[in-house]
Design a protein around this motif. Structure first.
Motif, mmCIF file in Angstrom:
data_model
loop_
_atom_site.group_PDB
_atom_site.id
_atom_site.type_symbol
_atom_site.label_atom_id
_atom_site.label_comp_id
_atom_site.label_asym_id
_atom_site.label_seq_id
_atom_site.Cartn_x
_atom_site.Cartn_y
_atom_site.Cartn_z
ATOM 1 N N ASP A 1 1.092 -1.195 -0.163
ATOM 2 C CA ASP A 1 0.004 -0.160 -0.053
ATOM 3 C C ASP A 1 0.998 1.283 -0.163
ATOM 4 O O ASP A 1 1.682 1.390 1.026
ATOM 5 N N ILE A 2 0.934 1.789 -0.869
ATOM 6 C CA ILE A 2 1.868 3.001 -1.495
ATOM 7 C C ILE A 2 1.700 3.914 -0.078
ATOM 8 O O ILE A 2 2.616 4.617 0.360
ATOM 9 N N ALA A 3 0.639 3.995 0.540
ATOM 10 C CA ALA A 3 0.454 5.238 1.825
ATOM 11 C C ALA A 3 1.299 4.274 3.109
ATOM 12 O O ALA A 3 1.060 5.280 3.937
ATOM 13 N N GLU A 4 1.740 3.179 2.998
ATOM 14 C CA GLU A 4 2.599 2.764 4.169
ATOM 15 C C GLU A 4 3.836 3.693 4.349
ATOM 16 O O GLU A 4 4.470 3.750 5.315
ATOM 17 N N GLY A 5 4.132 4.652 3.127
ATOM 18 C CA GLY A 5 5.298 5.537 3.128
ATOM 19 C C GLY A 5 6.374 4.812 2.765
ATOM 20 O O GLY A 5 6.518 3.721 2.565
ATOM 21 N N PRO A 6 7.510 5.708 2.396
ATOM 22 C CA PRO A 6 8.633 5.343 1.821
ATOM 23 C C PRO A 6 9.435 4.175 2.289
ATOM 24 O O PRO A 6 9.979 3.356 1.794
ATOM 25 N N ASP A 7 9.523 4.169 3.714
ATOM 26 C CA ASP A 7 10.574 3.500 4.280
ATOM 27 C C ASP A 7 10.249 1.958 4.159
ATOM 28 O O ASP A 7 11.027 1.207 3.625
ATOM 29 N N GLY B 1 9.752 3.946 -11.437
ATOM 30 C CA GLY B 1 8.741 4.675 -11.933
ATOM 31 C C GLY B 1 7.689 4.759 -10.481
ATOM 32 O O GLY B 1 7.464 3.647 -9.919
ATOM 33 N N VAL B 2 7.332 5.981 -10.435
ATOM 34 C CA VAL B 2 6.562 6.148 -9.181
ATOM 35 C C VAL B 2 4.980 6.738 -9.565
ATOM 36 O O VAL B 2 5.010 7.725 -10.638
ATOM 37 N N PRO B 3 4.018 6.466 -8.994
ATOM 38 C CA PRO B 3 2.597 7.151 -9.381
ATOM 39 C C PRO B 3 2.228 8.414 -8.964
ATOM 40 O O PRO B 3 1.521 8.636 -8.233
ATOM 41 N N GLY B 4 3.049 9.460 -9.387
ATOM 42 C CA GLY B 4 2.977 10.841 -8.850
ATOM 43 C C GLY B 4 4.127 11.659 -9.831
ATOM 44 O O GLY B 4 4.995 11.293 -10.090
ATOM 45 N N PRO B 5 3.872 12.846 -9.706
ATOM 46 C CA PRO B 5 5.153 13.884 -10.143
ATOM 47 C C PRO B 5 6.368 13.844 -9.419
ATOM 48 O O PRO B 5 6.489 13.428 -7.985
ATOM 49 N N VAL B 6 7.457 13.908 -10.091
ATOM 50 C CA VAL B 6 8.773 13.784 -9.602
ATOM 51 C C VAL B 6 9.703 14.827 -9.989
ATOM 52 O O VAL B 6 9.547 15.320 -11.398
ATOM 53 N N GLU B 7 10.460 15.420 -9.147
ATOM 54 C CA GLU B 7 11.437 16.261 -9.735
ATOM 55 C C GLU B 7 12.700 15.256 -10.207
ATOM 56 O O GLU B 7 13.327 14.639 -9.359
ATOM 57 N N PHE B 8 12.785 15.480 -11.655
ATOM 58 C CA PHE B 8 13.670 14.168 -12.082
ATOM 59 C C PHE B 8 15.230 14.510 -11.750
ATOM 60 O O PHE B 8 15.892 13.290 -11.604
ATOM 61 N N ARG C 1 13.111 12.960 -6.338
ATOM 62 C CA ARG C 1 11.882 13.118 -5.107
ATOM 63 C C ARG C 1 10.716 13.337 -5.469
ATOM 64 O O ARG C 1 10.509 14.315 -6.575
ATOM 65 N N PRO C 2 9.612 13.001 -5.021
ATOM 66 C CA PRO C 2 8.281 12.949 -5.431
ATOM 67 C C PRO C 2 8.063 14.647 -5.330
ATOM 68 O O PRO C 2 8.771 15.040 -3.909
ATOM 69 N N SER C 3 7.250 15.297 -5.810
ATOM 70 C CA SER C 3 6.831 16.710 -5.704
ATOM 71 C C SER C 3 5.354 16.754 -5.386
ATOM 72 O O SER C 3 4.664 16.680 -6.277
ATOM 73 N N HIS C 4 4.713 16.873 -4.121
ATOM 74 C CA HIS C 4 3.626 16.893 -3.730
ATOM 75 C C HIS C 4 2.677 15.918 -4.396
ATOM 76 O O HIS C 4 1.732 16.314 -5.187
ATOM 77 N N PRO C 5 3.036 14.446 -4.261
ATOM 78 C CA PRO C 5 2.428 13.504 -5.196
ATOM 79 C C PRO C 5 0.991 13.361 -4.684
ATOM 80 O O PRO C 5 0.816 13.031 -3.280
ATOM 81 N N PRO C 6 -0.182 13.493 -5.223
ATOM 82 C CA PRO C 6 -1.727 13.379 -4.451
ATOM 83 C C PRO C 6 -1.847 12.001 -3.871
ATOM 84 O O PRO C 6 -2.585 11.929 -3.124
ATOM 85 N N ILE C 7 -1.421 11.156 -4.566
ATOM 86 C CA ILE C 7 -1.841 9.748 -3.998
ATOM 87 C C ILE C 7 -0.822 9.161 -3.392
ATOM 88 O O ILE C 7 -0.779 7.514 -3.383
ATOM 89 N N MET C 8 0.388 9.730 -2.890
ATOM 90 C CA MET C 8 1.527 9.114 -2.393
ATOM 91 C C MET C 8 1.665 9.811 -1.101
ATOM 92 O O MET C 8 2.902 10.242 -0.902
ATOM 93 N N PRO C 9 0.818 9.707 0.136
ATOM 94 C CA PRO C 9 1.012 10.442 1.415
ATOM 95 C C PRO C 9 2.220 10.073 1.792
ATOM 96 O O PRO C 9 2.519 9.008 2.023
ATOM 97 N N TRP D 1 5.459 10.913 0.775
ATOM 98 C CA TRP D 1 6.407 10.782 0.174
ATOM 99 C C TRP D 1 6.937 11.859 -0.388
ATOM 100 O O TRP D 1 8.143 12.075 -1.058
ATOM 101 N N HIS D 2 6.390 13.032 -0.072
ATOM 102 C CA HIS D 2 6.833 14.434 -0.755
ATOM 103 C C HIS D 2 8.311 14.639 -0.455
ATOM 104 O O HIS D 2 8.553 14.525 0.676
ATOM 105 N N ASP D 3 9.043 14.988 -1.449
ATOM 106 C CA ASP D 3 10.489 15.211 -1.375
ATOM 107 C C ASP D 3 11.405 14.117 -0.725
ATOM 108 O O ASP D 3 12.681 14.421 -0.310
ATOM 109 N N HIS D 4 10.944 12.822 -0.674
ATOM 110 C CA HIS D 4 11.397 11.790 -0.208
ATOM 111 C C HIS D 4 12.736 11.421 -1.262
ATOM 112 O O HIS D 4 12.617 11.215 -2.393
#
Lengths: 392, 392
Positions: free
Chosen positions: A110-116, A146-153, A157-165, A167-170
């Motif tokens: 579950d992507i919402a489990e977070g990056p770790d 590949g990740v399901p949200g916007p990334v600063e290539f 680092r993901p950039s405010h990804p709406p469906i990846m709570p 993960w921002h800036d990880h």
């Protein structure tokens, strides 16, 4: 029209690229293609052979004189790890340097489990596929994610990804530091675009449309992923759709009648439930359609028409050579494609639609992994890395 | 991500381009920028000076040691003719090699009179502006021509242009052979895009939207005109618009509710006449709006909203840095721009709209001529021509 890039580069990485993509097969063809001197080409090719990236094999046809020695890309000079991170699963593959899958494994998450937690699972799968393929950590040349949200290539680092709570800036690349190789991270739709276009690349302009829970689009200009000013190009899920009169569906973005609200996987499930179909997931609706269930077929086809109405506008604007449909709903195949084609041909300008190729991916479930591998390979074989490889 | 063009070219044309666009001002900066040897750069710069394309002037700042000699593009090393062919007028300018207009002249025509009559008029105007600027035929380095229809860029021939009867496949470049210079022909919207972006170029992604009788769009990717598979990219006039409920307007293309049918100059005139305004042309409606007439203002603003609703979709898809509005209706200025902005900000995604710059051209009436001049200059200063100039 600018002249800056009119010459074909003869950098070592560029020579490697020409051979790898089949554009040149011998020193003579590289000389003809780049305009560089025979000496320069020969020295650089020798360095690439010494670095094990090129190999000599066989003889080509001669038009007189000694037949040329053919060059080949050594796609077994290492491997890459390809990570396809979804909302509910992570899939990892190890491929050779031509993106041929050597081993692959996946696990529900579950992507919402977070990056770790999620990235630890990705690492575990990485070690597993390497072991299965009989490869060592030291064989890994690069990692693609590949990740399901916007990334600063540039930073991965993901950039405010709406469906990846969470993960921002990880710093996703840090999670793969054990392999001591460069890590490339991008939005899943851009990655899929690479996967659909394949290792040989092309100079084509193309759209790769992912119809999953949401709807997104990879934009390819002259064979390269186009990102736009903020990197959000291809974000077509919230384009306002010309809906049937009186229809007004609220989207999670707060607007009404967005493409995603009328034709994404989530809306397909909602409409199927409203029609009383025995389903609990988008996948169920797709399976029903594959088995020929009439109401499910009509829902999928109507979703196709809605997507096609937006693509018709984009065909006029962008005039692509081809459009490839991928993602979970694309597994429904023909009914989705028929709906899309119907709407595209009804509203796109004849000139732009004339030779347009609209197709469904052969393997929608693999394009994320193959694309991540290609991204890693391209990143690994760029100018700096190749220069380093041939001088070390 | 491919490595092929990662190096900055050091071809003579590229060196000239770097100086011309202000990216480099001395030999040392060219060395730093391209990675080429000091010797190579110096030889090529000397050749460009001998060919009168570069000049040395002044001294720059030094960070130690002898201050560098500054290089300048010699924009007076020749001139170009810029031809802006419209449906009802032809305008010709002569400019220097930085697209500075030296003289200009125009004449009413009817494009339907066909290529012979219209191009004879363009030639006559060309001779006149050269004479006015005190220049000879031999000073002309290139000719640029913008036409109101699709063009096969490589041959300069119109391709089934809908509003240019008799022009299909006509070899426009032949009409300008008296100047013995290369002739570049493109669609007027692509030409205007160059004109709006200016001589300094940029790496930006941009849309240049022409609102004239019809509506078209020049698409700029990384500072270059993007053409698409058949060269029809930017053909946004027939995108299906989300119209007010119950509204159905037939377009000349046979479909209903195309952008052009609801918001082009012709539709503006039609709606103004239907509203009883005292007008006989789109220009009259624009003039009324400029003078503050309420009903005319509202019509122009509503056209802006309709155009903006399509641009909102394109902003999500293309994520441009900027949008510039030009063409005859753009002379109305603020009311058009306000309507466009209102709709773009209402429907575009916040990320893509955040730093988006939407503006109206400073001089809509000049962008066709300046753009044609820039096209001619870029064409003249490409690799082949420069190589020829410095070796002859």
């Amino acid at each position: 029209m600018s002249a800056v890039n009119a010459q074909v580069s003869a950098s070592p990485a560029a020579l490697l690229h020409h051979v790898r993509t089949g554009r040149a097969r011998s020193r003579a063809e590289l000389v003809a293609m780049t305009g560089a001197s025979r000496n320069t080409i020969s020295n650089r090719v020798d360095q690439l052979i010494a670095a094990n990236l090129l190999a000599e094999g066989g003889r080509g046809w001669s038009t007189g004189g000694r037949p040329p020695t053919l060059l080949q890309f050594n796609s077994e000079a290492g491997c890459v790890l390809a990570v396809d991170l979804g909302v509910t699963s992570v899939d990892v593959a190890v491929t050779d340097l031509s993106a041929r899958v050597l081993a692959t494994a996946g696990h529900p998450i579950d992507i919402a489990e977070g990056p770790d937690a999620v990235l630890a699972e990705a690492r575990r799968l990485g070690r597993r596929v390497l072991a299965e393929a009989g490869l060592d950590d030291a064989d890994v040349r690069a990692v693609g994610v590949g990740v399901p949200g916007p990334v600063e290539f540039s930073t991965g680092r993901p950039s405010h990804p709406p469906i990846m709570p969470g993960w921002h800036d990880h710093p996703i690349p840090d999670a793969f530091s054990r392999w001591g190789a460069p890590v490339f991270v991008d939005n899943d739709v851009n990655v899929m675009a690479l996967g659909e276009l394949g290792v040989e690349g092309s100079d084509q302009d193309a759209l790769v449309v992912k119809v999953g829970t949401g709807v997104g689009c990879g934009v390819v200009v002259g064979g390269r992923v186009y990102r736009g000013a903020q990197g959000s190009a291809g974000d077509i899920g919230h384009i306002h759709v010309v809906a049937a009169e009186g229809r007004s569906v609220l989207c999670r973005c707060g607007n009404t009648n967005c493409l995603e609200a009328l034709a994404g996987g989530a809306s397909l499930l909602r409409d199927a439930l409203a029609a009383g179909l025995p389903v609990t997931s988008t996948r169920d609706v797709v399976d029903l359609a594959i088995r020929g269930d009439g109401p499910a077929l009509e829902l999928v086809r109507e979703a196709g028409r809605t997507i096609g109405s937006v693509l018709a506008a984009l065909v006029n604007f962008f005039n692509p050579h081809r459009i490839v449909i991928t993602g979970g709903v694309a597994q429904a195949g023909l009914p989705l494609l028929s709906g899309i084609r119907e709407a595209v041909y009804a509203r796109a300008m004849p000139l732009a639609a004339r030779t347009l190729d609209v197709s469904v991916s052969d393997a929608p479930e693999l394009s994320g992994r193959v694309g991540a591998a290609l991204m890693a390979i391209e990143g690994y074989l760029d100018d700096d890395s190749v220069r380093e490889a041939i001088t070390s």
